[in-house]
Design a protein around this motif. Structure first.
Motif, mmCIF file in Angstrom:
data_model
loop_
_atom_site.group_PDB
_atom_site.id
_atom_site.type_symbol
_atom_site.label_atom_id
_atom_site.label_comp_id
_atom_site.label_asym_id
_atom_site.label_seq_id
_atom_site.Cartn_x
_atom_site.Cartn_y
_atom_site.Cartn_z
ATOM 1 N N GLY A 270 -14.902 7.090 -0.563
ATOM 2 C CA GLY A 270 -13.487 6.268 -1.067
ATOM 3 C C GLY A 270 -13.565 5.091 -0.441
ATOM 4 N N VAL A 271 -12.491 4.294 -0.291
ATOM 5 C CA VAL A 271 -12.078 2.872 -0.408
ATOM 6 C C VAL A 271 -11.086 2.861 0.962
ATOM 7 N N GLN A 272 -11.771 2.078 1.910
ATOM 8 C CA GLN A 272 -10.816 1.777 3.051
ATOM 9 C C GLN A 272 -10.639 0.179 2.946
ATOM 10 N N ARG A 273 -9.480 -0.481 3.547
ATOM 11 C CA ARG A 273 -9.250 -1.701 3.798
ATOM 12 C C ARG A 273 -7.847 -1.704 4.323
ATOM 13 N N PRO A 274 -7.480 -2.982 5.093
ATOM 14 C CA PRO A 274 -6.344 -3.043 6.130
ATOM 15 C C PRO A 274 -5.006 -2.350 5.037
ATOM 16 N N GLY A 275 -4.484 -1.196 5.781
ATOM 17 C CA GLY A 275 -3.262 -0.762 5.259
ATOM 18 C C GLY A 275 -3.447 0.290 4.130
ATOM 19 N N TRP A 276 -4.960 0.609 3.823
ATOM 20 C CA TRP A 276 -5.286 1.702 2.813
ATOM 21 C C TRP A 276 -6.326 2.311 2.946
ATOM 22 N N CYS A 277 -6.455 3.637 2.949
ATOM 23 C CA CYS A 277 -7.596 4.400 3.001
ATOM 24 C C CYS A 277 -7.298 5.731 2.176
ATOM 25 N N TRP A 278 -8.357 5.561 1.263
ATOM 26 C CA TRP A 278 -8.199 6.886 0.199
ATOM 27 C C TRP A 278 -9.446 7.433 0.222
ATOM 28 N N GLY B 184 -18.981 -3.148 1.725
ATOM 29 C CA GLY B 184 -17.344 -3.724 1.500
ATOM 30 C C GLY B 184 -16.459 -2.614 1.856
ATOM 31 N N GLU B 185 -15.633 -2.366 0.789
ATOM 32 C CA GLU B 185 -14.456 -1.568 1.296
ATOM 33 C C GLU B 185 -14.768 0.156 0.936
ATOM 34 N N ARG B 186 -16.175 -0.128 0.174
ATOM 35 C CA ARG B 186 -16.331 1.626 0.025
ATOM 36 C C ARG B 186 -17.078 2.222 1.191
ATOM 37 N N VAL B 187 -16.503 3.321 1.584
ATOM 38 C CA VAL B 187 -17.095 4.134 2.527
ATOM 39 C C VAL B 187 -17.722 5.618 2.281
ATOM 40 N N GLU B 188 -18.236 5.975 3.016
ATOM 41 C CA GLU B 188 -18.770 7.331 2.757
ATOM 42 C C GLU B 188 -18.745 8.167 4.273
ATOM 43 N N VAL C 53 -3.996 7.522 3.307
ATOM 44 C CA VAL C 53 -3.190 6.951 4.110
ATOM 45 C C VAL C 53 -2.788 5.572 3.945
ATOM 46 N N ALA C 54 -1.593 5.120 4.049
ATOM 47 C CA ALA C 54 -1.291 3.683 3.841
ATOM 48 C C ALA C 54 -0.219 3.171 4.840
ATOM 49 N N ALA C 55 -0.321 1.942 5.080
ATOM 50 C CA ALA C 55 0.658 1.211 5.937
ATOM 51 C C ALA C 55 0.855 -0.096 5.442
ATOM 52 N N ALA C 56 2.296 -0.535 5.444
ATOM 53 C CA ALA C 56 2.520 -1.903 5.380
ATOM 54 C C ALA C 56 3.515 -2.316 6.309
ATOM 55 N N PRO C 57 3.724 -3.591 6.694
ATOM 56 C CA PRO C 57 4.590 -4.065 7.699
ATOM 57 C C PRO C 57 5.958 -3.740 7.170
ATOM 58 N N PRO D 183 0.763 -1.279 -0.041
ATOM 59 C CA PRO D 183 0.102 -0.053 0.109
ATOM 60 C C PRO D 183 0.778 1.271 0.000
ATOM 61 N N VAL D 184 1.988 1.197 0.638
ATOM 62 C CA VAL D 184 2.854 2.577 0.618
ATOM 63 C C VAL D 184 3.476 2.779 -0.730
ATOM 64 N N ARG D 185 3.856 1.745 -1.339
ATOM 65 C CA ARG D 185 4.193 2.028 -2.758
ATOM 66 C C ARG D 185 3.235 2.479 -3.519
#
Lengths: 150, 170
Positions: free
Chosen positions: A87-95, A68-72, A105-109, A12-14
């Protein structure tokens, strides 16, 4: 013979870097956080809680719809401005974007810790562009706030 | 849009992304990232993720210049191959294409690691192989994409692909 050609998957960071690269004025603030991914994402994935404390100028964020992954979500800034973010939110990713706002926002181990990255700012509608005011400062603040919460 | 065909969805996303919709860009990224990773990894090897990231940055930077959304796939492929070769060279990982060092047919090493075989080829050789064997392109199309003459692609294939395949198809 089924040849196992090498493949690569972008974390997700990349991915955040790739998207921000195509948005004029966007800046990616990236840092290594000395805490495991699960703990970091517990905070960053909590849109109605810690997320608002990490993202500067966000007083309150309320999720009004999730499929699902879609958020308002409805957001209110500390200065009283309101925004309807989609937008979209899932583990490691929020746009998330509204007409005038962008939050990524992105995060990765990364080893025992976590690499996090933030981007966003005030959008120029109808352009893949942000007004390049304070984008670096806000990213740094997000990292500081996240570290303080951990 | 649950009944939308994948091609129609992609075209819709391209047009929306070209209008500055960053959500459409993010969706398009989800569509393109696995494909770009498949193109870049066999060419850039250890730098596959760097190459794929650079390729996607280039894609989104110049997306507005893409006139026909139906041409997206080939356009992205050309960018990904170019970035993968560039990244591989920049990382100075290029080793001489010493094909005599390829493992012999039936060598158990082959079934252990295709990476080892690819490692012995130059990025250009790997690009030609990938375009033929993974993407299924003919020589003329591969030559146009790499910006070289068809004869050059043929000779690269002669030196790389045949030996590679002989080693692999026993």
């Amino acid at each position: 013979m089924n040849e196992p050609w090498p493949i690569t998957d972008l974390d997700p960071v990349r991915r955040l870097h790739a998207l921000a690269g195509g948005i004029r004025g966007a800046h990616v603030t990236e840092a290594h956080i000395d805490a495991p991914f699960e703990r970091v994402w517990d905070l960053l994935g909590d849109l109605e809680g810690a997320f608002g404390q990490v993202v500067p100028d966000m007083e309150r964020l309320r999720v009004v719809r999730r499929q699902g992954e879609r958020v308002e979500a409805l957001a209110r800034s500390r200065y009283g401005m309101r925004a309807r973010l989609r937008g979209v939110q899932r583990p490691g990713w929020c746009w998330l974007q509204s007409r005038f706002l962008l939050l990524g926002v992105a995060a990765a181990p990364e080893g025992p810790g976590t690499r996090v990255a933030f981007t966003g700012g005030v959008r120029l509608p109808t352009h893949a562009a942000l007004i390049p005011l304070g984008v670096r400062r806000e990213g740094s603040r997000s990292i500081q706030r996240l570290t303080a919460l951990l | 849009m649950p009944d939308e065909r994948p091609d129609d969805r992609t075209a819709r996303l391209v047009r929306a992304a070209q209008r500055g919709d960053t959500l459409a860009m993010a969706e398009l990224l989800d569509v393109l990232a696995p494909y770009v990773g498949r193109v870049c990894a066999p060419i850039a090897l250890g730098q596959g993720a760097d190459a794929a990231q650079e390729a996607l940055v280039a894609v989104f930077k110049s997306l507005r210049t893409l006139k026909d959304p139906a041409a997206l796939h080939g356009w992205v492929r050309a960018i990904a191959v170019r970035e993968a070769i560039r990244t591989a060279h920049r990382a100075a990982r290029t080793v001489p294409a010493d094909l005599s060092a390829l493992p012999a047919r039936g060598d158990p090493q082959l079934s252990a690691d295709i990476r080892d075989v690819l490692d012995r080829l130059s990025p250009e050789h790997r690009a030609v192989l990938m375009l033929r064997d993974v993407e299924g392109l003919d020589e003329r199309t591969a030559a146009a994409l790499l910006g070289v003459r068809t004869g050059t692609v043929k000779s690269r294939l002669h030196r790389a692909r045949d030996t590679f395949r002989k080693a692999w198809t026993s």
